[in-house]
Structure formats: structure tokens, C-alpha cells
Design an enzyme around this catalytic site. Structure first.
Site, PDB file in Angstrom:
ATOM      1  N   TYR A 144       0.856  -1.191   0.000  1.00 22.40           N
ATOM      2  CA  TYR A 144       0.000   0.000   0.000  1.00 22.40           C
ATOM      3  C   TYR A 144       0.887   1.234   0.000  1.00 22.40           C
ATOM      4  O   TYR A 144       1.852   1.313   0.749  1.00 22.40           O
ATOM      5  CB  TYR A 144      -0.904  -0.006   1.238  1.00 22.40           C
ATOM      6  N   ASP A 239       9.268   2.608  -0.082  1.00 22.19           N
ATOM      7  CA  ASP A 239       8.237   3.260   0.713  1.00 22.19           C
ATOM      8  C   ASP A 239       8.389   2.786   2.159  1.00 22.19           C
ATOM      9  O   ASP A 239       7.954   1.695   2.522  1.00 22.19           O
ATOM     10  CB  ASP A 239       6.847   2.928   0.161  1.00 22.19           C
ATOM     11  N   LYS A 267       4.170   8.642   9.040  1.00 19.40           N
ATOM     12  CA  LYS A 267       3.910   8.027  10.340  1.00 19.40           C
ATOM     13  C   LYS A 267       4.888   8.504  11.433  1.00 19.40           C
ATOM     14  O   LYS A 267       4.720   9.598  11.929  1.00 19.40           O
ATOM     15  CB  LYS A 267       3.846   6.513  10.186  1.00 19.40           C
TER      16      LYS A 267
HETATM   17  C1  LIG Z   1       0.305   4.373   5.857  1.00 17.77           C
HETATM   18  C2  LIG Z   1       1.074   4.186   4.607  1.00 17.77           C
HETATM   19  C3  LIG Z   1       0.949   5.061   3.514  1.00 17.77           C
HETATM   20  C4  LIG Z   1      -0.076   6.157   3.479  1.00 17.77           C
HETATM   21  O1  LIG Z   1       0.135   7.111   4.451  1.00 17.77           O
HETATM   22  P1  LIG Z   1      -1.085   8.076   4.877  1.00 17.77           P
HETATM   23  O2  LIG Z   1      -0.451   9.027   5.825  1.00 17.77           O
HETATM   24  O3  LIG Z   1      -2.132   7.198   5.473  1.00 17.77           O
HETATM   25  O4  LIG Z   1      -1.566   8.726   3.628  1.00 17.77           O
HETATM   26  C5  LIG Z   1       1.785   4.891   2.430  1.00 17.77           C
HETATM   27  N1  LIG Z   1       2.686   3.878   2.406  1.00 17.77           N
HETATM   28  C6  LIG Z   1       2.814   3.019   3.419  1.00 17.77           C
HETATM   29  C7  LIG Z   1       3.848   1.957   3.333  1.00 17.77           C
HETATM   30  C8  LIG Z   1       1.999   3.125   4.539  1.00 17.77           C
HETATM   31  O5  LIG Z   1       2.117   2.227   5.521  1.00 17.77           O
END
Ligand SMILES: *Cc1c(COP(=O)(O)O)cnc(C)c1O
Length: 427
Positions: A144, A239, A267
Site C-alpha cells: 500500500y 516506501d 507516520k
Molecule cells: C500508511 C502508509 C501510507 C499512506 O500514508 P497516509 O499518511 O495514510 O496517507 C503509504 N505507504 C505506506 C507503506 C503506509 O504504511
């Protein structure tokens, strides 16, 4: 355990917020239950409006690595409020957080702060396309990267390699530029490169995925990705929005010795306030406006409150012994869970990366999304509900990571293991 106030509030919320929530997983649909509405949180605990107190392993889905309301973070943010909450102008705080982030991520030479992980991934993809002058991208099934159009795409069926929308509203014309490969299957990536050797701008991957549950890279998968990208002139984007600062002061790229072209963060670096970031090699980043032509902007980007929370969080994490303790707490919990599962003969696989882990209810190894999907979701649902009844708040889906924080005490772990014992007995 009573949830009457939360149930009532959910009914009220459903009339005015789709599903009663502002982000889908919060609705507890995957576990056949209703969410408690939270009124406050402190340390390792969250408190709902019915008076229930839970040991929290969601941690706002990752950011709360120091636990809730860490005194240093809370104090810094309170002080910052008195200095004004947004200027729309550069501040020393952005430079300070940038320096901390670059120190933790030697692969990054420059960084841009945004407001979410979604924005970070969206921005980095545009930059990669502009830099390589190519349109197609590769992502992995089960990973994701936020909800932007190019990344809400799944594999097309049958002979076509072109991606198709993973949500109504994503134009097929956009989705077709996203190829989907299988995590840990380097051949699935190689085939895409061979089919389209000069069209692929980048490969974006969660180096240790957490969004299909925690899955670990096998057989030098990440190193092989890097060399495929090099061979075909595509950028490698890691990511680390979730994995960043979860295992060490930096990313899992440090542990697996990968030097990506670009990295996404979020995060933890916002310490519980809305922050995302993307960055990497200077020669690429300099193409970003205003130093280059690739447009990206944000009214609240680099917000002083958010930067302050991020700085305070990273400064705490940098202190000696913090990760040793965090990882040993996580180990205690994981070892306890695994031991009990084994004793009970429960078909279960635990995957752990630093302070995040997932217990999959399956007896076969989980190396990719289709492996993860073999899990017994009914069992997971029962387990989840039993844990909640015993005051342990887990992510309400099999395909998510459990987050341990530095605020979790030995007492919390003992209580949690006690709840696990009861839950295992009930499923
Ligand atoms: C949570 C997450 C996102 C998206 O971040 P948001 O702040 O919710 O938009 C993108 N990539 C990874 C790997 C994530 O865990």
C-alpha cells in the site's frame, strides 16, 4: 464489557460520515464488530467513551512509537502552539527535522515534507516519471502506498500486464500505466522489465511490507530489485512510511543494505501529527519546484506543530538504549505468542520486523499477498474480538501490523499474553 455509548455514537456518525468514520479500516468491518470511540490516550493505553481501557497495539497505525502523549512530545507541541500554528513561510523547524531525517537515512541527500504518506508516494511517482521521462511504474500486490490514482491499481487478469483500477473512480487510462508484480518473486518483476524495457520509470515497494500484514524479504529480493532497476534505468523507491524508524534509527534499508534512489516516509516522523516526506538523490530531488520544473506544493507542508512533534520524537528515538528496549519488549511478546500457539497446535505464522509484527492464522509460510490471503479470517475475527474483550486493542484486520511502542511495559506484555491465552482457548 459495554460499548453502548460507542454504538449510539456510531449510529449518529453513520448519517453524516460515510460508514461513520474518516478512514475505512477504523470501522472494524473485517472483524464483524463495531469500533469503540476513543476519548483519550496515554502511554500504552487508549480510553473509550464507555469507560473501557485498552492496551493499544495500533498506535494510530504506526506513528505512536513512543506511546501516546509522550511528555517530551506533548510539552514541545504545547509550547509550539503559543508561537502560532501555521505561517505558510519557511521555519527553522523544517531544516532541523530535515537534518535529523537525512542523518537517519544516508541514502537521502534532500527531502521534501508533505502532509501524509499518500502525498509522499504521489509526489515521488511524479518526480520519478519526470526524471526518467517514462510513464509506467511497477508496484507489488498487497503493498500500500496511499490512495492516489496511480497507486490504487491491481493486476489485470489473464494475458495483459496492464493494471486495472482497484477502486471505482480511478480512470482505466491511469491504471494501465501501473504494472503489478508479486512480492518476493523477482521473476515477476523481470518479466515486466523485459516486456517494457524502456517504459518503466520506477519500482515502488514497501521493503518490508506491513500492509498485507508483515512479510519479510527472501533471498536477497531487495538487492535483486535494485540491480534490475539499475539494468533498465528505472528508479528504486522504497516506501518506508511504515517501516521507517520501526527497527532502528533509520529505515529497514539500513538493515538490508539497500541504497535506493528515493524513499518515502510518514507516520513516525510526524510523532502523531500529519507529516509525510519523500527524498533521495540530489540529482533527482533538484528537479522539484522551485529548484526545478516538477510541481509539488502544500499550504500546510512543514507545519510548525507537526515539525515540532517529529523533531521531539526523533530526538527521543536517538537516545541510547531506546531501540534495544523497544525490540526486547517486542521479542518478549512475540516469543510468548509463538510459544502458546505451538503448545496449542494452532496453525499460525508470526512475522516480525523490529517493533512491528503479524500473527497470520495459517500453517503455510507467508512470502506474498496470496500467501497472506490463505489465512483463516474467521479465526482471526474471533481472536480479535476475544482480545478486545480482554482489553487488548489490536489492528482490526489480519492484513495489518501490530505496533509495539516504548511505552509498553513488562506488565502490559504479561497482561497481553494472558489475553492471548484466553483468546487461543476460545478459537
Ligand atoms: C500508511 C502508509 C501510507 C499512506 O500514508 P497516509 O499518511 O495514510 O496517507 C503509504 N505507504 C505506506 C507503506 C503506509 O504504511
Amino acid at each position: 464489557m459495554k460499548f453502548s455509548k460507542s454504538s449510539k455514537l456510531l449510529e449518529r456518525a453513520k448519517n453524516i460520515l460515510p460508514g461513520g468514520v474518516n478512514s475505512p479500516v477504523r470501522a472494524f468491518r473485517a472483524v464483524g464488530s463495531n469500533p469503540p470511540f476513543i476519548k483519550k490516550a496515554k502511554g500504552s493505553k487508549i480510553y473509550d467513551i464507555d469507560g473501557n481501557i485498552f492496551i493499544d497495539y495500533v498506535g494510530s497505525w504506526g506513528p505512536m512509537i513512543l506511546g501516546h502523549c509522550h511528555p517530551k512530545v506533548a510539552e514541545a507541541v504545547k509550547k509550539a502552539v503559543d508561537k502560532g500554528t501555521s505561517y505558510g513561510a519557511p521555519t527553522p523547524l523544517e531544516v532541523e527535522l530535515a537534518e535529523l531525517v537525512l542523518e537517519a537515512f544516508p541514502s537521502m541527500e534532500m527531502v521534501r515534507f508533505v502532509n501524509s504518506g499518500t502525498e509522499a508516494a504521489m509526489g515521488v511517482i511524479r518526480l520519478a516519471r519526470a526524471y526518467t521521462k517514462r510513464d509506467r511504474i511497477i508496484k507489488f500486490e498487497g503493498c500500500y502506498h496511499g490512495h492516489s490514482d496511480s497507486l490504487l491499481v491491481k493486476a489485470g487478469s489473464g494475458a495483459t500486464t496492464l493494471g486495472v483500477p482497484d477502486s471505482p473512480g480511478v480512470p482505466a487510462d491511469i491504471a494501465k500505466n501501473t504494472y503489478t508484480a508479486v512480492y518476493n518473486d523477482i521473476n515477476s518483476v523481470k518479466m515486466l522489465f523485459e516486456k517494457d524495457p524502456e517504459g518503466i520509470a520506477c519500482v515502488i515497494v514497501e521493503p518490508v511490507p506491513g500492509n498485507m500484514g508483515v512479510v519479510l524479504p527472501q533471498n536477497d529480493f531487495l538487492k535483486k530489485l535494485k540491480s534490475l532497476c539499475e539494468r533498465y534505468g528505472a528508479l528504486l523507491i522504497l516506501d518506508e512510511v511504515m517501516s521507517g524508524f520501526r527497527s532502528t534509527f533509520g529505515g529497514v534499508q539500513k538493515l538490508y543494505e539497500i541504497d535506493p534512489d528515493m524513499t518515502c516516509l510518514g507516520k513516525v516522523i510526524g510523532g502523531g501529527l500529519p507529516v509525510g516526506a519523500f527524498g533521495g538523490k540530489k540529482k533527482i530531488m533538484q528537479n522539484l519546484s522551485p529548484s526545478g520544473p516538477v510541481y509539488q506544493a502544500g499550504t500546510l507542508s512543514g507545519n510548525p506543530l507537526a515539525m515540532t512533534a517529529g523533531i521531539a520524537t526523533l530526538k527521543e528515538l536517538k537516545k541510547k538504549g531506546v531501540y534495544e528496549k523497544l525490540l526486547s519488549t517486542t521479542d518478549k511478546l512475540c516469543n510468548g505468542v509463538e510459544e502458546m500457539a505451538k503448545k496449542k497446535g494452532l496453525p499460525a505464522r508470526l512475522a516480525k520486523s523490529g517493533s512491528m509484527f503479524t500473527l497470520f492464522f495459517t500453517d503455510s509460510p507467508v512470502h506474498n499477498y496470496s500467501d497472506a490471503k490463505k489465512s483463516n479470517l474467521e479465526k482471526f475475527g474471533k481472536y480479535f474480538r476475544k482480545m478486545l474483550e480482554n482489553c487488548v486493542y489490536l489492528p482490526p484486520s489480519q492484513f495489518e501490523a501490530i505496533f509495539v511502542s516504548t511505552a509498553h511495559t513488562d506488565k502490559d506484555i504479561a497482561k497481553t499474553l494472558d489475553a492471548v491465552k484466553k483468546a487461543f482457548r476460545a478459537i
